[in-house]
Design an enzyme around this catalytic site. Sequence first.
Site, short mmCIF file in Angstrom:
data_model
loop_
_atom_site.label_atom_id
_atom_site.label_comp_id
_atom_site.label_asym_id
_atom_site.label_seq_id
_atom_site.Cartn_x
_atom_site.Cartn_y
_atom_site.Cartn_z
N GLY A 111 -1.24 -41.63 -27.76
CA GLY A 111 -1.00 -40.25 -27.93
C GLY A 111 -1.82 -39.46 -29.14
N ASP A 167 -5.17 -37.98 -31.06
CA ASP A 167 -6.13 -36.81 -30.74
C ASP A 167 -6.70 -36.57 -32.17
OD1 ASP A 167 -5.04 -34.39 -31.93
OD2 ASP A 167 -3.68 -34.39 -30.11
N TYR A 205 6.24 -38.87 -30.59
CA TYR A 205 6.64 -38.04 -29.32
C TYR A 205 7.91 -37.67 -29.69
CZ TYR A 205 2.36 -38.17 -26.63
OH TYR A 205 0.89 -38.04 -26.43
N LYS A 213 -8.95 -37.98 -18.41
CA LYS A 213 -9.14 -37.03 -19.38
C LYS A 213 -9.59 -37.83 -20.82
CE LYS A 213 -6.06 -34.36 -21.13
NZ LYS A 213 -5.16 -32.85 -21.05
N LYS A 233 -10.44 -37.77 -24.98
CA LYS A 233 -10.10 -36.93 -26.09
C LYS A 233 -11.42 -36.97 -27.04
CE LYS A 233 -5.57 -35.92 -25.81
NZ LYS A 233 -4.92 -34.64 -25.95
N ASP A 277 -10.98 -32.93 -24.05
CA ASP A 277 -9.75 -32.23 -24.80
C ASP A 277 -10.09 -32.31 -26.07
OD1 ASP A 277 -7.60 -31.03 -25.82
OD2 ASP A 277 -6.35 -32.54 -24.92
N ASN A 283 -8.56 -30.57 -28.37
CA ASN A 283 -7.08 -30.37 -29.33
C ASN A 283 -7.49 -29.43 -30.65
OD1 ASN A 283 -6.60 -33.36 -28.13
ND2 ASN A 283 -4.81 -32.02 -28.34
N GLU A 302 -11.07 -28.75 -22.97
CA GLU A 302 -9.78 -28.00 -23.12
C GLU A 302 -9.62 -27.96 -24.65
OE1 GLU A 302 -5.20 -30.16 -22.94
OE2 GLU A 302 -6.82 -30.79 -21.37
N GLU A 351 -1.67 -25.13 -23.84
CA GLU A 351 -0.80 -26.19 -24.84
C GLU A 351 0.04 -25.80 -25.84
OE1 GLU A 351 -1.08 -30.59 -26.87
OE2 GLU A 351 -2.67 -29.76 -25.32
N ASP A 373 2.99 -24.89 -20.45
CA ASP A 373 4.20 -26.17 -20.80
C ASP A 373 5.70 -25.49 -21.06
OD1 ASP A 373 5.72 -28.22 -21.52
OD2 ASP A 373 4.16 -29.25 -22.81
N HIS A 382 0.47 -28.66 -19.03
CA HIS A 382 0.39 -29.73 -20.11
C HIS A 382 1.78 -30.40 -19.97
CE1 HIS A 382 1.78 -31.12 -24.29
NE2 HIS A 382 0.32 -31.66 -24.19
N GLU A 393 -0.99 -33.57 -14.78
CA GLU A 393 -1.14 -34.55 -16.10
C GLU A 393 -0.10 -35.67 -15.76
OE1 GLU A 393 -2.22 -34.18 -20.72
OE2 GLU A 393 -0.86 -33.00 -19.85
#
Length: 412
Positions: free
Chosen positions: A24, A26, A34, A217, A219, A248, A250, A274, A301, A324, A351, A378
Amino acid sequence: MEKTVVIKKGVSSDIQFRLKDGAGSDAVHTTPIYAYAVCKLQTDRAIEGIGLAFTLGGGNNLVCQAIDYLVKYIEGKEINELMACFGQVSKAMADDPNLRWLGPHKGVVHLALASITNACFDLWAKAKGVPLWKLLIDLPDRSIANTLDLSYLEDVMTFDEAVSMLEQAAASKDKRKSILTTGYQGYDTSVGWFNYSDEKVGENARKAMAEGFMAMKLKVGSKDPHRDVRRARLVRETAGDEAIIMVDANQQWNLPKAIEVCQALKHINPFWIEEPTHPDDIAAHVALAKEIAPVRLAMGEHLPNRVIFKNYLQSGAMHFNQVDALRVAGISEFITISLLSKKFSVPVVPHVGDMGQIHQHLVLFNHISIGHKALFLEHIPHLKEHFVFPVKIKDGYYQVPQEPGASSDLKQ
């Protein structure tokens, strides 16, 4: 069979899951938790509506407090009657005179609205005894439009135009229902989390391909751009020329840095780059898109509402729309933004703050009822064990869920 179901009370829950071993991570969110701000709608029947909004832990309790305040708008309502005019109710909640100052239409309050809205759609599908995707594709076009708040969009899409778009897509709807047999293709976003070693990234790329994923994908956004380029080359060499690879950032780069690194990443032929810079900076995305063409940009996102999506779509700098339903005002605003995106001929590739649980339903609706091209969705596996009916993946494809509701029920 449709049931008359009255919402007796709405309650919130703050549920958090700490991820392990770099999962998770980035370039900005290095130690992710999460978390879901959950809205549970208790009813006069033996069914409950469950809605989710996604956060990374901090502030999740604030979203729950906003949920507890806003549920007054739907308590005491019969679900079918509520959803017949949900667009009006959604607007009233978003424009609550005591909370609107905190947004408007973004942040804690909007996330709370997402959770409440998603709970309403989940309960609606359960009341009819069908999965959310079936509820949505079987609804009359005007009934779909009645769930939407189209305010501030009238310059590009009126209520009548939304209905007309749905009616036009309905003429060829049956041709697109074959996806209910094949399932919806996924892409693996857990191949290259930011804190993973190069060895782990290579291993994950091989594993993803073995599991049927041909899109994945990575990061990026390292302080040392050479690390990004090296790891991107590693994924391309591991996966081969035929694989679809996205990167991505971020939001890690400013515009000059984004131009520099995106140019350096061109050699791996990325399908998209992204969130390259600050999500509020539309002008920077326009400039970047011109500089790095034909490389395309994906974003959404962290875009909070339909108005910002409208502006991005008008700018021409959004090539893939990653709206999202756990970030905007829930399923209702997701559908609104999907219709906008269709009008501007921009594909929707969501997302998945919900780990794909709700979005597996929404992409089927987007394809069948709106006519969006079925690209891929995704896939993030990290919370699978916590859902009552977790997503099912076979040979890289989401299998069509059959249980009533939006697949958002969490285990106790």
